[in-house]
Design an enzyme around this catalytic site. Structure first.
Site, PDB file in Angstrom:
ATOM      1  N   LYS A 255       0.812  -1.213   0.000  1.00 52.31           N
ATOM      2  CA  LYS A 255       0.000   0.000   0.000  1.00 52.31           C
ATOM      3  C   LYS A 255       0.846   1.263   0.000  1.00 52.31           C
ATOM      4  O   LYS A 255       0.406   2.307  -0.480  1.00 52.31           O
ATOM      5  CB  LYS A 255      -0.940   0.004   1.211  1.00 52.31           C
ATOM      6  CG  LYS A 255      -2.040  -1.043   1.143  1.00 52.31           C
ATOM      7  CD  LYS A 255      -2.933  -0.986   2.368  1.00 52.31           C
ATOM      8  CE  LYS A 255      -4.020  -2.049   2.309  1.00 52.31           C
ATOM      9  NZ  LYS A 255      -4.870  -2.012   3.514  1.00 52.31           N
ATOM     10  N   ARG A 256       2.057   1.179   0.533  1.00 47.71           N
ATOM     11  CA  ARG A 256       2.883   2.383   0.610  1.00 47.71           C
ATOM     12  C   ARG A 256       3.315   2.861  -0.778  1.00 47.71           C
ATOM     13  O   ARG A 256       3.757   3.995  -0.946  1.00 47.71           O
ATOM     14  CB  ARG A 256       4.121   2.140   1.474  1.00 47.71           C
ATOM     15  CG  ARG A 256       5.166   1.244   0.833  1.00 47.71           C
ATOM     16  CD  ARG A 256       6.398   1.080   1.714  1.00 47.71           C
ATOM     17  NE  ARG A 256       7.362   0.194   1.115  1.00 47.71           N
ATOM     18  CZ  ARG A 256       7.349  -1.115   1.231  1.00 47.71           C
ATOM     19  NH1 ARG A 256       6.389  -1.693   1.921  1.00 47.71           N
ATOM     20  NH2 ARG A 256       8.276  -1.867   0.662  1.00 47.71           N
TER      21      ARG A 256
END
Length: 496
Positions: A255-256
């Site tokens: 997700k980063r």
């Protein structure tokens, strides 16, 4: 959604399964796994099975199931069987575990999670590796019967035999695990619920899965599952482990790194065919188009190293697919967004008087559009006079170069351009360009001194499609009004 009992299909040959856990969205890695399973099944004339592994009842949600199905449907990765829900076949998983117990291949384990954790921490403190030490395997049969009769909670563990576990991975080639590093596998937890490895093997056997194609993150499960297939008396499937997808920092995609949900890309205006093609490029070099990919696909050709998910390359590919679409198709895709932005009116809608003109606008905008929402943003100056000059355009092209009286001098140039354009006949791209360049030459200026402010006047931006194409599409009268607006802006006090 439907569910049929595993193994009811009558088709033979290659049978693969995509088996997501419904504890979140369909991420890019999962979608790539589904795609490679689908391509292999199609190329082999086999069966693609969708199995929802929802036995984690605390984390599995109906919303996750919905987004997984939506993502696959958007990509047009269609399944031949399923979706099967693993939770509906728990009793079959338990029966396999109890059969292995009855055959002497599995044994009760009374060690509590707290006890196991304490032993693990003690080993780590001593600087040694730890795996389950078979404490409960050494219990006398009478002791085991007594504790079970007393209702003492017990897990069920599969006894891992000695030796090496070897398979010929269709991506990585011959792969070997030493059984000595694998602890006895928990089949049933102390509450009777089946574990992942047991459920996976039980369903694969029931569904007659011939090939398991999944990510490298599952490779440590493979030796355990191979032992269970063989203990169950089944021929193990062939395995192919796909390289992980990496972010720009060469670490596992997460997700980063941004939008990694397939449906999020859909919602941001990416085309499904562009995403389909881009996913195939992550670890493989396919032909362009589904049929070519199906014909060319071979598991042995998949790269062994991780592939980097390059957002810029993805956007470039999406823009290429957009550019290949006819304007009618694009308008259909953006119609709801135009309506939401208040830009859709009957004149440009299907059958409207200015429909043909708007299709020309869309065709003109295609070359600079990376995503579908770009059309709505860039079409605004064509559909309404209600738009602002973008700050970066003002700073770059309307500041007068920082010279004293620069804005006033620029206003004078724009006024001269207005006069020239007011009398151009015919009002075409060729003739308007001739008029602008003749004006610049007569005044000893560069053509760019007029082109840049003209563009800002017409669309409020520093970049656009060809400015003369834009000028003609907007039309003489609207263009002259916009030049008047720019003159007034330049003659007003400059913002501080």
């Amino acid at each position: 959604m439907t569910d049929r009992a595993p193994g009811t299909a009558v088709s033979e040959g290659v049978r693969v399964r995509f088996a997501p856990s419904p504890t979140g969205f369909l991420h890019v890695g999962g979608a790539r796994t589904a795609l490679f399973n689908w391509l292999f099944a199609k190329q082999q004339g086999g069966t693609f099975i969708l199995r929802i592994e929802d036995t984690d009842t605390e984390r599995s949600t109906e919303e996750s199931v919905r987004t997984i199905l939506e993502g696959l449907e958007w990509l047009r990765i269609t399944w031949d069987e399923g979706p099967h829900f693993q939770s509906r076949h728990v009793e079959a998983h338990r029966r396999l575990a109890l059969r292995l117990r009855d055959e002497g291949r599995a044994y009760p384990c009374f060690c509590s999670p707290a006890e196991l954790e304490a032993r693990r921490q003690s080993a780590e403190s001593a600087g040694t590796a730890w795996k389950y030490d078979r404490t409960c395997l050494r219990l006398a049969p009478e002791e085991v019967r007594r504790r079970l009769a007393a209702g003492e909670p017990a897990a069920l563990r599969f006894r891992v035999p000695d030796g090496e576990i070897v398979w010929d991975d269709l991506v990585h080639g011959p792969t070997t695990f030493d059984a000595a590093v694998i602890e006895d596998i928990v089949l049933l937890r102390s509450n009777g619920s089946p574990t992942y490895n047991l459920s996976c093997v039980s369903d694969d056997v029931a569904m007659r899965v011939t090939h398991v194609i999944r990510g490298d993150d599952h490779i440590s499960n493979t030796p355990k599952q191979l032992l269970l297939y063989r203990a169950a008396g089944a021929t193990p499937p062939r395995f192919a482990h796909l390289p992980l997808i990496l972010g720009p920092d060469k670490k596992r995609l997460s997700k980063r790194h941004g939008a990694v949900s397939v449906t999020e890309y859909r919602d941001k205006g990416h085309l499904p065919e562009a995403m389909f093609n881009f996913l195939a490029l992550l670890g493989w070099s396919p032909g362009d188009g589904r049929e070519k990919m199906i014909a060319a696909f071979r598991l042995e050709d998949i790269n062994k190293k991780g592939a980097v998910f390059d957002e810029q390359k993805h956007e470039w590919l999406n823009s290429r697919y957009i550019n290949d679409l006819p304007p009618e198709t694009i308008v259909a895709l953006i119609r709801d967004d135009l309506c939401a932005a208040g830009l859709l009116n009957p004149d440009i809608d299907d059958g409207g008087a200015r429909r043909g003109w708007f299709l020309r606008v869309v065709e003109t905008l295609k070359a600079r559009s990376k995503r579908l929402p770009d059309f709505v943003r860039d079409a605004r100056p064509f559909l309404t006079d209600d738009f602002e000059y973008r700050p970066e355009a003002v700073e770059k092209h309307l500041g007068g170069g920082g010279k004293p009286g620069g804005r006033a001098a620029l206003a004078e140039k724009v006024r001269a351009l207005r006069v020239a354009l007011a009398t151009v006949e015919p009002f075409t791209e060729e003739e308007t360009e001739k008029a602008l360049r003749a004006l610049a030459e007569s005044r000893g200026d560069k053509a760019a001194d007029y082109i840049h402010p003209l563009r800002v006047a017409l669309v409020g931006a520093a970049v656009s499609p060809g400015v003369f194409a834009v000028l003609v599409l907007i039309g003489r009268e609207r263009a002259l009004r916009r030049l008047d607006r720019l003159i007034a802006f330049l003659e007003s006090p400059a913002p501080r």
